[in-house]
Structure formats: C-alpha cells, structure tokens
Design a protein around this motif. Structure first.
Motif, PDB file in Angstrom:
ATOM      1  N   ASN A 178       0.831  -1.200   0.000  1.00 31.36           N
ATOM      2  CA  ASN A 178       0.000   0.000   0.000  1.00 31.36           C
ATOM      3  C   ASN A 178       0.870   1.256   0.000  1.00 31.36           C
ATOM      4  O   ASN A 178       2.091   1.203   0.188  1.00 31.36           O
ATOM      5  CB  ASN A 178      -0.985   0.003   1.180  1.00 31.36           C
ATOM      6  N   LYS A 179       0.220   2.394  -0.206  1.00 30.60           N
ATOM      7  CA  LYS A 179       0.909   3.672  -0.337  1.00 30.60           C
ATOM      8  C   LYS A 179       1.628   4.069   0.956  1.00 30.60           C
ATOM      9  O   LYS A 179       2.729   4.641   0.916  1.00 30.60           O
ATOM     10  CB  LYS A 179      -0.103   4.757  -0.729  1.00 30.60           C
ATOM     11  N   ALA A 180       1.033   3.768   2.103  1.00 27.33           N
ATOM     12  CA  ALA A 180       1.641   4.137   3.385  1.00 27.33           C
ATOM     13  C   ALA A 180       2.980   3.418   3.585  1.00 27.33           C
ATOM     14  O   ALA A 180       3.958   4.031   4.031  1.00 27.33           O
ATOM     15  CB  ALA A 180       0.690   3.825   4.532  1.00 27.33           C
ATOM     16  N   ILE A 181       3.020   2.137   3.240  1.00 27.47           N
ATOM     17  CA  ILE A 181       4.267   1.383   3.355  1.00 27.47           C
ATOM     18  C   ILE A 181       5.303   1.940   2.381  1.00 27.47           C
ATOM     19  O   ILE A 181       6.467   2.132   2.742  1.00 27.47           O
ATOM     20  CB  ILE A 181       4.037  -0.122   3.123  1.00 27.47           C
ATOM     21  N   LEU A 182       4.888   2.205   1.147  1.00 27.06           N
ATOM     22  CA  LEU A 182       5.803   2.761   0.161  1.00 27.06           C
ATOM     23  C   LEU A 182       6.403   4.070   0.659  1.00 27.06           C
ATOM     24  O   LEU A 182       7.610   4.281   0.582  1.00 27.06           O
ATOM     25  CB  LEU A 182       5.085   2.977  -1.176  1.00 27.06           C
TER      26      LEU A 182
END
Length: 76
Positions: free
Chosen positions: A33-37
């Motif tokens: 997901n974007k948060a991990i990225l």
C-alpha cells in the motif's frame, strides 16, 4: 505491518543503514500500500517491489530481470 509497528520500522531503518554503510543497495518486498511505500522511501530504501507496485507475473521466466523492481530514488 510496518506502518503501525515501531519495532518493524526500527528494524527496516537499521538494516537499511547497515547495508548502505557496507556500500550495498536495499530492496524492500511486500509493498502492499501507499503508506508502506512512503515509509520505505522516507527510510532511504533503494528499491521496492510488491502488489502495490505491480501484480505478480503469470510467467516470471519471461521477465526475470531488474525491471520487476522500482527504484525509490531518481536513478532508475
């Protein structure tokens, strides 16, 4: 997940720092997901791969090269 776990974040940051001190590039897997990225980019990880970046290939033999990784830097 790394986003909600300060111990996971510390582990990633530490491993990334050690690798860079040894002159190595780092690759983070399972970017879902974007948060991990965003956290990985902020941590200085060099390359990422995972479902958020691209879905698995149906025939990995056809594309088994570095194009399956995405650079977190502007170097490729």
């Amino acid at each position: 997940a790394m986003v909600n776990d300060p111990i996971d974040q510390a582990m990633v940051n530490s491993m990334n720092d050690i690798a860079h001190c040894l002159g190595r590039k780092t690759v983070a897997e399972y970017v879902d997901n974007k948060a991990i990225l965003k956290m990985l980019i902020d941590s200085g990880v060099d390359y990422v791969q995972g479902h958020y970046i691209a879905q698995p290939l149906s025939d990995p033999e056809k594309s088994a090269d570095a194009s399956n990784y995405v650079s977190c830097n502007n170097d490729g």
